[in-house]
Enzyme design. Structure first.
Site, short mmCIF file in Angstrom:
data_model
loop_
_atom_site.label_atom_id
_atom_site.label_comp_id
_atom_site.label_asym_id
_atom_site.label_seq_id
_atom_site.Cartn_x
_atom_site.Cartn_y
_atom_site.Cartn_z
N THR A 98 0.84 -1.18 0.00
CA THR A 98 0.00 0.00 0.00
C THR A 98 0.89 1.25 0.00
O THR A 98 2.12 1.15 -0.05
CB THR A 98 -0.94 0.01 1.22
OG1 THR A 98 -0.16 0.07 2.42
CG2 THR A 98 -1.80 -1.25 1.25
N GLY A 208 5.54 10.26 -15.74
CA GLY A 208 5.14 9.29 -14.73
C GLY A 208 6.21 9.01 -13.70
O GLY A 208 6.06 8.11 -12.87
N GLU A 211 5.11 12.06 -8.67
CA GLU A 211 3.70 12.10 -8.29
C GLU A 211 3.14 13.52 -8.48
O GLU A 211 3.89 14.48 -8.71
CB GLU A 211 3.56 11.70 -6.81
CG GLU A 211 4.07 10.31 -6.49
CD GLU A 211 3.21 9.21 -7.09
OE1 GLU A 211 2.04 9.48 -7.44
OE2 GLU A 211 3.73 8.08 -7.24
N LYS A 226 14.79 5.87 3.44
CA LYS A 226 15.69 4.81 2.96
C LYS A 226 17.01 4.81 3.72
O LYS A 226 17.56 3.75 4.05
CB LYS A 226 15.92 4.97 1.45
CG LYS A 226 14.68 4.70 0.62
CD LYS A 226 14.90 4.98 -0.85
CE LYS A 226 13.65 4.66 -1.66
NZ LYS A 226 13.82 4.96 -3.11
N GLY A 324 10.26 1.17 -10.65
CA GLY A 324 9.61 0.39 -11.71
C GLY A 324 8.75 -0.71 -11.13
O GLY A 324 9.11 -1.35 -10.14
#
Length: 356
Positions: A98, A208, A211, A226, A324
């Site tokens: 999600t 793309g 966002e 991260k 990706g």
């Protein structure tokens, strides 16, 4: 042959691609990997929820695009019912994909916790639960005797976490620095070509890469999460999000980029952590003008790279796709492969002990 039943929580690009992979390559994967995969539950904010213990018809599920259709028309519910599905479905493995919430990790943190408490293995690409509650959830998994895997949370399908843990045995890690966000990397590259920041961001959105709200990428929030994951997982730093200094690329101007080019440098958004002499770890995210001969200066587009500092090998760099749908879906598959290997080893050890 063992078959693992999966519950897909979230049916966006990544989990949908995993379902496509299982649908189109299931037999060959089974022959290659030595185990089968069957999807028995799917939940999605648009489509609702579908639970079929005998296995979901993936052709039907993949054919639903959310244009007025829902799982309610195929024996399911129009509501996601995440908690009920996670806790009560027959899945062995819950695949959580999600959206990432950088504030408190919800609802993904609860998704992972519910699954682990129910004795189900979990793999996720979601940075929120791993960065903000990673130690707590890993300990819960240990107590429950299940696996919690999250390779795709940092560099998509490039196995930076697992590689460092498994292949760097015997080495002392002094720290790392890396380029871990393809969107900001693309934007900086386009600014080198003469575009302004906002123009480069709009182009990234049109392609793309970014966002509608690009702040997570442009302002460094994505890399901050991260860095926190890598610092805690690989350096045992025990840091929290507030310990990671953060500066995005919005402060970098076209003039800065031009001057760096004249100076033989290139701007990159770098996430880093280093172990200090007293054993503590300092970590942060900031734009840096790197010399062109620096190992990270040539990393372009959606490619990510992390350079580790080691005592015996010097600098070791891991590079590969950082984004990706296919790449991230592969990260989930690699997590399941790691779970299978761990369970197989555990079963063999238990058998040896029992026969001793």
């Amino acid at each position: 042959m063992t078959t693992y039943d999966l519950a897909l929580i979230g049916f966006g690009g990544v989990n949908r691609t995993l379902a496509e992979l299982i649908h189109t390559r299931g037999n060959s994967l089974e022959a290659e990997l030595g185990f089968g995969l069957r999807i028995v539950a799917i939940t999605d904010l648009r489509l609702g929820s579908l639970v079929q213990p005998e296995g979901i018809d993936l052709a039907v599920a993949l054919g639903l695009t959310g244009d007025g259709a829902s799982f309610a028309q195929h024996g399911g519910s129009a509501a996601p019912d995440n908690e009920a599905v996670i806790k009560t479905c027959s899945a062995d493995i819950v695949v959580e994909a999600t959206f990432t919430n950088p504030d408190d990790g919800e609802p993904a943190v609860s998704h992972v916790r519910w699954a682990l408490e129910a004795g189900k293995h979990v793999c996720t690409t979601n940075k929120g639960p791993v960065a903000l509650r990673g130690r707590e959830l890993t300990e819960l998994a240990r107590r429950q005797g299940v696996h919690f895997e999250f390779e795709g949370s940092v560099m998509s399908g490039t196995p930076v976490i697992r590689l460092a843990k498994q292949m760097f045995s015997g080495l002392r890690l002094g720290g790392f620095e890396g380029i871990m966000n393809g969107t900001s990397n693309y934007v900086l590259g386009r600014m080198e070509a003469g575009l302004g920041l906002q123009e480069a961001v709009r182009e990234a959105q049109d392609l793309g890469y970014a966002e509608a709200n690009p702040s997570a990428d442009v302002e460094g929030f994505d890399v901050q999460l991260k860095v926190l994951i890598l610092a805690n997982e690989l350096l045992d730093a025990g840091l929290e999000l507030r310990d990671i200094a953060r500066q995005g690329i919005s402060s970098v101007t076209v003039q800065d980029v031009r001057q760096a080019s004249l100076d033989g440098k290139r701007w990159k958004l770098v996430g880093s952590a280093r172990r200090n002499a007293d054993g503590s770890v300092t970590a942060g995210v900031a734009p840096v003008a790197l010399p062109l001969d620096h190992g990270l200066a040539g990393v372009s587009g959606a490619t990510n790279a992390v350079a580790f500092t080691t005592d015996l090998l010097g600098q070791v760099t891991v590079s590969g796709p950082g984004a990706g749908r296919v790449e991230t879906a592969y990260a989930l598959l690699s997590d399941i492969i790691a779970m299978h290997a761990g369970m197989t080893t555990q079963a063999s050890t238990s058998k040896v002990v029992a026969n001793a």
